[in-house]
Design a protein around this motif. Structure first.
Motif, PDB file in Angstrom:
ATOM      1  N   LYS A   1       0.801  -1.216   0.000  1.00  7.73           N
ATOM      2  CA  LYS A   1       0.000   0.000   0.000  1.00  7.73           C
ATOM      3  C   LYS A   1       0.842   1.278   0.000  1.00  7.73           C
ATOM      4  O   LYS A   1       0.292   2.379  -0.056  1.00  7.73           O
ATOM      5  CB  LYS A   1      -0.954   0.007   1.192  1.00  7.73           C
ATOM      6  N   VAL A   2       2.169   1.136   0.055  1.00  8.52           N
ATOM      7  CA  VAL A   2       2.999   2.350   0.089  1.00  8.52           C
ATOM      8  C   VAL A   2       4.331   2.175  -0.645  1.00  8.52           C
ATOM      9  O   VAL A   2       4.959   3.155  -1.033  1.00  8.52           O
ATOM     10  CB  VAL A   2       3.238   2.789   1.552  1.00  8.52           C
TER      11      VAL A   2
ATOM     12  N   SER B   1       3.484   6.633   4.565  1.00  2.00           N
ATOM     13  CA  SER B   1       2.225   6.434   3.853  1.00  2.00           C
ATOM     14  C   SER B   1       1.340   7.672   3.859  1.00  2.00           C
ATOM     15  O   SER B   1       0.492   7.838   2.985  1.00  2.00           O
ATOM     16  CB  SER B   1       1.454   5.256   4.463  1.00  2.00           C
TER      17      SER B   1
ATOM     18  N   GLY C   1       0.986   7.363   0.165  1.00  2.96           N
ATOM     19  CA  GLY C   1       0.129   6.187   0.174  1.00  2.96           C
ATOM     20  C   GLY C   1      -0.567   6.013  -1.163  1.00  2.96           C
ATOM     21  O   GLY C   1      -0.475   6.847  -2.061  1.00  2.96           O
TER      22      GLY C   1
ATOM     23  N   GLY D   1      -5.724   0.626   2.053  1.00  9.67           N
ATOM     24  CA  GLY D   1      -4.677   1.640   2.097  1.00  9.67           C
ATOM     25  C   GLY D   1      -5.240   3.011   2.420  1.00  9.67           C
ATOM     26  O   GLY D   1      -6.438   3.197   2.615  1.00  9.67           O
TER      27      GLY D   1
ATOM     28  N   PRO E   1      -0.637   1.671   7.182  1.00 10.13           N
ATOM     29  CA  PRO E   1      -0.335   0.268   6.882  1.00 10.13           C
ATOM     30  C   PRO E   1       0.649  -0.326   7.884  1.00 10.13           C
ATOM     31  O   PRO E   1       1.554   0.344   8.373  1.00 10.13           O
ATOM     32  CB  PRO E   1       0.302   0.347   5.490  1.00 10.13           C
TER      33      PRO E   1
ATOM     34  N   MET F   1      -4.187  -2.906   7.746  1.00 10.55           N
ATOM     35  CA  MET F   1      -4.227  -1.492   8.082  1.00 10.55           C
ATOM     36  C   MET F   1      -4.627  -1.357   9.542  1.00 10.55           C
ATOM     37  O   MET F   1      -5.401  -2.155  10.065  1.00 10.55           O
ATOM     38  CB  MET F   1      -5.224  -0.737   7.196  1.00 10.55           C
TER      39      MET F   1
END
Length: 294
Positions: A26-27, A66, A70, A82, A210, A220
């Protein structure tokens, strides 16, 4: 002005001092793994090994990063979708985040050399904005490097600190931008450090970030702290610099005057919550970050 801002962002250098990056899906795409550096092992791989030991904070750099880079904002908090970084446009980071790994913990224990080396490296590499969601004890060497960063015109955004009341180093030094934290009701977050050197506050309670569990499974979670307020202000600083890039060059400022121009705009544009007392404005900054207004 967003088209021009997006066009200018890739030319700017955005640096994070933290525990390094991880490959959390997610990042990860928002980190620049070509320009990263590990000042602990003295090599060009700033990967966070996610060591789960006493006084270690694995994944801290990933979580704080993030908020800047992100992925696309998810609507379902239970779907591991995310979060949306402030530099993310249509699911893609407008500027990548360069991770400098300076510690394995958010409290710098005996890592003074790594911090100073990272700051000097950022100066030599022409960084535009730095941010640091970590804290350390005041030392003359940190005051000196904060002044050096300031005199070279780098905007250094630092967390005010958590659960210790007094603002921590390096946020305590006048050349930095010190950030406190607020909660979803626009009140100061109860754990935020505060004092007259704080410049502004930003959301820092129940922030969606995350993380991974002990088996390495991604998910998350919600976190609290000025650590999460700081990258939001740093991202805003990069957007501000992208927006004013031509004007800053035309004015022929001395390097440190760029930092002060940002500080003044940050103060003047901050949102003034109606529920803040005069005392709050004295110790939690000039208000809450307002990116559009800035």
């Amino acid at each position: 002005p967003w088209d021009a801002i997006r066009a200018n962002l890739p030319a700017l250098r955005f640096v994070q001092f933290d525990t390094g990056y991880s490959t959390h899906t997610k990042v990860f795409a928002g980190f620049d793994t070509d320009k990263d550096f590990d000042f602990i092992d003295d090599d060009t791989d700033a990967r966070d090994l996610l060591e789960r030991k006493l006084l270690k904070h694995p994944g801290h750099g990933t979580r704080t990063g993030s908020l800047a880079v992100g992925g696309a904002l998810g609507l379902d908090a239970n779907a591991v979708d995310g979060n949306g970084g402030l530099l993310t446009f249509a699911g893609k980071a407008g500027a990548k985040l360069i991770p400098y790994r300076i510690a394995k913990s958010v409290v710098l224990l005996g890592r003074g050399k790594e911090l100073v080396d990272a700051a000097n490296y950022a100066i030599r590499r022409g960084a535009d904005v730095l941010f640091m969601s970590m804290r350390t004890s005041p030392r003359a060497i940190f005051a000196a490097i904060a002044r050096e960063v300031y005199e070279h015109g780098l905007i250094w955004v630092c967390a005010a600190g958590n659960e210790v009341e007094l603002v921590v180093a390096p946020a305590i030094y006048p050349g930095t931008i010190a950030v406190a934290a607020t909660n979803p009701n626009d009140d100061p977050w109860r754990g935020s450090s505060n004092g007259p050197m704080v410049d502004v506050a930003a959301p820092g309670e129940s922030v969606y970030v995350p993380t991974v569990d002990d088996e390495g499974t991604e998910f998350m979670d919600y976190g609290d702290g000025t650590s999460y307020a700081t990258p939001q202000v740093a991202s805003a600083a990069l957007l501000w610099k992208a927006h004013h890039q031509d004007a800053l060059l035309a004015k022929n400022y001395l390097p440190w005057q760029v930092v002060e121009a940002f500080r003044k705009n940050l103060h003047d544009s901050a949102r003034k919550p109606a529920n803040w007392s005069p005392k709050n404005f004295e110790v939690y900054g000039k208000g809450i970050l307002d990116v559009e207004n800035l």
